[in-house]
Design an enzyme around this catalytic site. Structure first.
Site, PDB file in Angstrom:
ATOM      1  N   ASP A  13       0.807  -1.227   0.000  1.00 46.63           N
ATOM      2  CA  ASP A  13       0.000   0.000   0.000  1.00 46.63           C
ATOM      3  C   ASP A  13       0.839   1.275   0.000  1.00 46.63           C
ATOM      4  O   ASP A  13       0.428   2.310   0.539  1.00 46.63           O
ATOM      5  CB  ASP A  13      -0.965   0.015   1.205  1.00 46.63           C
ATOM      6  N   LYS A  16       1.750   2.142  -5.155  1.00 44.39           N
ATOM      7  CA  LYS A  16       2.270   1.610  -6.426  1.00 44.39           C
ATOM      8  C   LYS A  16       1.329   1.919  -7.591  1.00 44.39           C
ATOM      9  O   LYS A  16       1.775   2.263  -8.673  1.00 44.39           O
ATOM     10  CB  LYS A  16       2.467   0.087  -6.309  1.00 44.39           C
ATOM     11  N   GLY A  40      -4.540  -4.241  -3.849  1.00 38.23           N
ATOM     12  CA  GLY A  40      -5.546  -3.221  -4.129  1.00 38.23           C
ATOM     13  C   GLY A  40      -4.778  -1.965  -4.480  1.00 38.23           C
ATOM     14  O   GLY A  40      -4.177  -1.352  -3.606  1.00 38.23           O
ATOM     15  N   HIS A  41      -4.738  -1.630  -5.757  1.00 38.69           N
ATOM     16  CA  HIS A  41      -3.947  -0.486  -6.213  1.00 38.69           C
ATOM     17  C   HIS A  41      -4.885   0.644  -6.618  1.00 38.69           C
ATOM     18  O   HIS A  41      -5.681   0.485  -7.547  1.00 38.69           O
ATOM     19  CB  HIS A  41      -3.043  -0.902  -7.379  1.00 38.69           C
ATOM     20  N   GLN A 222       2.016  -5.965  -3.255  1.00 37.32           N
ATOM     21  CA  GLN A 222       2.477  -6.063  -1.866  1.00 37.32           C
ATOM     22  C   GLN A 222       3.765  -5.239  -1.688  1.00 37.32           C
ATOM     23  O   GLN A 222       3.944  -4.271  -2.407  1.00 37.32           O
ATOM     24  CB  GLN A 222       2.679  -7.526  -1.453  1.00 37.32           C
TER      25      GLN A 222
HETATM   26  P1  GDP Z   1      -0.810   0.382  -3.534  1.00 38.77           P
HETATM   27  O1  GDP Z   1      -1.413  -0.886  -3.072  1.00 38.77           O
HETATM   28  O2  GDP Z   1       0.664   0.432  -3.319  1.00 38.77           O
HETATM   29  O3  GDP Z   1      -1.172   0.744  -4.948  1.00 38.77           O
HETATM   30  O4  GDP Z   1      -1.423   1.519  -2.607  1.00 38.77           O
HETATM   31  P2  GDP Z   1      -2.982   1.673  -2.170  1.00 38.77           P
HETATM   32  O5  GDP Z   1      -3.727   2.183  -3.337  1.00 38.77           O
HETATM   33  O6  GDP Z   1      -3.469   0.449  -1.522  1.00 38.77           O
HETATM   34  O7  GDP Z   1      -2.854   2.737  -1.009  1.00 38.77           O
HETATM   35  C1  GDP Z   1      -2.311   3.989  -1.218  1.00 38.77           C
HETATM   36  C2  GDP Z   1      -3.362   5.048  -0.874  1.00 38.77           C
HETATM   37  O8  GDP Z   1      -2.742   6.310  -0.760  1.00 38.77           O
HETATM   38  C3  GDP Z   1      -4.405   5.202  -1.958  1.00 38.77           C
HETATM   39  O9  GDP Z   1      -5.627   5.535  -1.366  1.00 38.77           O
HETATM   40  C4  GDP Z   1      -3.865   6.374  -2.773  1.00 38.77           C
HETATM   41  O10 GDP Z   1      -4.862   7.063  -3.458  1.00 38.77           O
HETATM   42  C5  GDP Z   1      -3.270   7.228  -1.704  1.00 38.77           C
HETATM   43  N1  GDP Z   1      -2.123   8.050  -2.115  1.00 38.77           N
HETATM   44  C6  GDP Z   1      -1.158   7.755  -3.017  1.00 38.77           C
HETATM   45  N2  GDP Z   1      -0.229   8.723  -3.036  1.00 38.77           N
HETATM   46  C7  GDP Z   1      -0.616   9.655  -2.139  1.00 38.77           C
HETATM   47  C8  GDP Z   1      -0.043  10.880  -1.694  1.00 38.77           C
HETATM   48  O11 GDP Z   1       1.031  11.309  -2.108  1.00 38.77           O
HETATM   49  N3  GDP Z   1      -0.725  11.563  -0.714  1.00 38.77           N
HETATM   50  C9  GDP Z   1      -1.900  11.108  -0.207  1.00 38.77           C
HETATM   51  N4  GDP Z   1      -2.488  11.841   0.735  1.00 38.77           N
HETATM   52  N5  GDP Z   1      -2.464   9.948  -0.606  1.00 38.77           N
HETATM   53  C10 GDP Z   1      -1.826   9.234  -1.550  1.00 38.77           C
HETATM   54  P1  IMO Z   2      -0.903  -4.125  -2.249  1.00 37.52           P
HETATM   55  O1  IMO Z   2      -0.449  -4.669  -3.591  1.00 37.52           O
HETATM   56  C1  IMO Z   2      -0.946  -4.588   2.072  1.00 37.52           C
HETATM   57  C2  IMO Z   2      -0.976  -8.656   3.654  1.00 37.52           C
HETATM   58  C3  IMO Z   2      -2.223  -9.131   4.356  1.00 37.52           C
HETATM   59  C4  IMO Z   2      -1.640 -10.143   5.316  1.00 37.52           C
HETATM   60  C5  IMO Z   2      -0.515 -10.764   4.498  1.00 37.52           C
HETATM   61  C6  IMO Z   2      -0.880 -12.069   3.821  1.00 37.52           C
HETATM   62  O2  IMO Z   2      -2.208  -3.420  -2.314  1.00 37.52           O
HETATM   63  O3  IMO Z   2       0.175  -3.354  -1.615  1.00 37.52           O
HETATM   64  P2  IMO Z   2      -2.429 -12.784   1.793  1.00 37.52           P
HETATM   65  O4  IMO Z   2      -3.817 -12.407   1.426  1.00 37.52           O
HETATM   66  O5  IMO Z   2      -1.417 -12.422   0.746  1.00 37.52           O
HETATM   67  O6  IMO Z   2      -2.304 -14.198   2.237  1.00 37.52           O
HETATM   68  O7  IMO Z   2      -2.077 -11.909   3.108  1.00 37.52           O
HETATM   69  O8  IMO Z   2      -0.148  -9.805   3.524  1.00 37.52           O
HETATM   70  N1  IMO Z   2      -1.196  -8.141   2.281  1.00 37.52           N
HETATM   71  C7  IMO Z   2      -1.143  -6.851   1.953  1.00 37.52           C
HETATM   72  N2  IMO Z   2      -0.966  -5.758   2.720  1.00 37.52           N
HETATM   73  N3  IMO Z   2      -1.054  -4.451   0.728  1.00 37.52           N
HETATM   74  C8  IMO Z   2      -1.213  -5.542  -0.056  1.00 37.52           C
HETATM   75  O9  IMO Z   2      -1.202  -5.463  -1.398  1.00 37.52           O
HETATM   76  C9  IMO Z   2      -1.302  -6.805   0.558  1.00 37.52           C
HETATM   77  N4  IMO Z   2      -1.472  -8.064   0.103  1.00 37.52           N
HETATM   78  C10 IMO Z   2      -1.395  -8.874   1.159  1.00 37.52           C
HETATM   79  O10 IMO Z   2      -2.860  -8.073   5.012  1.00 37.52           O
HETATM   80  O11 IMO Z   2      -1.058  -9.475   6.410  1.00 37.52           O
HETATM   81 MG    MG Z   3      -2.938  -1.572  -1.812  1.00 41.04          MG
END
Ligand code: GDP
Ligand code: IMO
Ligand code: MG
Length: 420
Positions: A13, A16, A40-41, A222
């Protein structure tokens, strides 16, 4: 041409999805190489948020080819749901997506095994997203798995049934009730959706595209601290999230890897169980969570929050051979008068700077404090315009890791990005 890789350096998270979306205009191909719908991107543009799980984050850019590589595990139900949502938005998914034959399929019973195994672990549970990731990778390495290419085989149903029955026998060992009737029906519908797509020999296609001079961006899921080998085992996911995973998951040779973009948040989060040395249990932690909207994009679970951990960041920079750092969510720190960074751990009275074998509660982080910038940086678009306190923070990270911070994100939107 080489394959450039975008990956998370913390526990996932990191942002990416946003970064891939920002970088795609420079690439013709975006490829996912591991993980599955546990990811979840999020992408923010034109005042909308889109969350992608199995589909690469290049899907919203015109003309980009999006490859689901062989290292990915795919759930036809979730894939079909994502396709449905994208088609409603008018995205020409069939033209843009290609799926590798060697990607493994997540069966309905894999999900049940994930849930049963987590329930049986009780307090020691991993905090899995329960998408069936672990059991599917277990069947892959155990040489029992079903692959995307198998849906083209006349014996597909027979093989599905054989694997399902194996799972049913395993599930009988758990005190776990389940009913997959409905999900199974959706699963077979999902398989039909999958048949509409170009199913490719992933490794041949990727190398052909490279040889044709196409720019390829590999999108990690991840983060490195969730890597099955180098993460905080056993509280990890079941794939290799590190850069080497891109070679395995796409079929590209190590000498064809180019830039390695390592993404990190200006602080740190983790969702699910497991060690987190700089986790904050106080008001500061709650403030980071509130300001950063730190709730899971997939499960909605609260993300645990804490300060940046330089011991961990240096470790993951090393393992991945990061060539450029990308700092995300810098704006979340706008209002903190003091910002801390763990520069070492104290373990049993010793000062440790190498990320240790075990990251348990015996660790006390040793912090260095930085003066906060106490102003809104969201509107800044040039590095020169950042306050001195902010630059000091960035330059400290560069000095410690030995890698330049090339991109800084100051908000979720595409536009809120500074490229140095
Ligand atoms: P990912 O899994 O690495 O793609 O990241 P996620 O989408 O799960 O979580 C990142 C969260 O931070 C999302 O809700 C993005 O919209 C938000 N986000 C990304 N970059 C920024 C930033 O520079 N500032 C803020 N406030 N939010 C951001
Ligand atoms: P993105 O790509 C954050 C965590 C889960 C759990 C562990 C194992 O959005 O960054 P799994 O379902 O893979 O067996 O879970 O890894 N986890 C993540 N945490 N971002 C993710 O993906 C994750 N994918 C798995 O919360 O602790
Ligand atoms: Mg994510």
């Amino acid at each position: 041409m080489k394959v450039d890789v975008v990956l998370g350096l913390q526990w996932g998270d990191e942002g990416k999805g946003k970064v891939v979306d920002v970088l795609t205009p420079d690439y013709q191909v975006i490829a996912r190489f591991q993980g599955g719908p546990n990811a979840g991107h999020s992408l923010h543009f034109a005042d909308k948020v889109h969350v992608l799980r199995s589909i690469p984050s290049g899907i919203f850019r015109d003309n980009a080819i999006n490859i689901i590589g062989n290292g990915v595990v795919l759930d036809p139900v979730m894939f079909a749901q994502e396709i449905d949502e994208l088609e409603k938005l008018g995205v020409d998914v069939t033209a843009k997506i290609r799926v590798a034959k060697k990607a493994h399929l997540i069966l309905p019973t894999h999900r049940m095994l994930d849930a049963a195994s987590e329930a049986a672990k009780g307090k020691a549970k991993i905090g899995s997203t329960l998408k069936g990731i672990g059991p599917t990778y277990m069947d892959k390495t155990g040489r029992n798995g079903l692959r995307v290419g198998d849906i083209l085989s006349p014996s597909f149903m027979e093989r599905y049934e054989r694997l399902k029955q194996k799972h049913v026998a395993m599930l009988a060992q758990f005190d776990f009730e389940y009913d997959i009737t409905e999900y199974e029906a959706q699963w077979f519908q999902g398989v039909e959706t999958l048949r509409r797509f170009t199913i490719i020999e992933g490794e041949h296609e990727v190398n052909r595209l490279l040889n044709e001079g196409k720019g390829i961006l590999a999108e990690g899921a991840q983060g490195s601290l969730l890597d099955v080998d180098y993460g905080t085992y056993p509280f990890v996911t079941s794939s290799n999230t590190v850069c080497a995973g891109a070679c395995i998951g796409l079929g590209v040779a190590p000498n064809r890897i180019g830039e390695v973009y390592g993404i990190f948040k200006a602080y740190c989060t983790r969702v699910g169980s497991g060690p987190f040395p700089t986790e904050l249990f106080d008001q500061t932690g709650k403030d980071l969570q509130r300001i950063g909207h730190e709730f899971g994009a997939v499960t909605g679970r609260e993300r645990r929050c804490g300060w940046l951990d330089m011991v961990a960041l240096k470790y993951t920079t090393m393992i991945n051979g990061v060539t450029q750092l990308i700092m995300m969510k810098s704006d979340v720190l706008n209002t903190f008068p003091t910002i801390k960074v763990a520069v070492a751990y104290e373990i049993g009275g010793r000062r440790v700077t190498e990320f240790p074998y075990e990251t348990n509660e015996e660790i006390t982080p040793i912090y260095r404090e930085f003066e906060g910038w106490n102003c809104d940086i969201n509107k800044i678009r040039r590095y020169e315009d950042f306050p001195q306190q902010f630059k000091t923070y960035v330059e400290f990270i560069e000095q410690e890791t030995g890698v330049p911070v090339k991109i800084i994100s100051v908000g979720p939107d595409r536009e809120e990005t500074i490229v140095r």
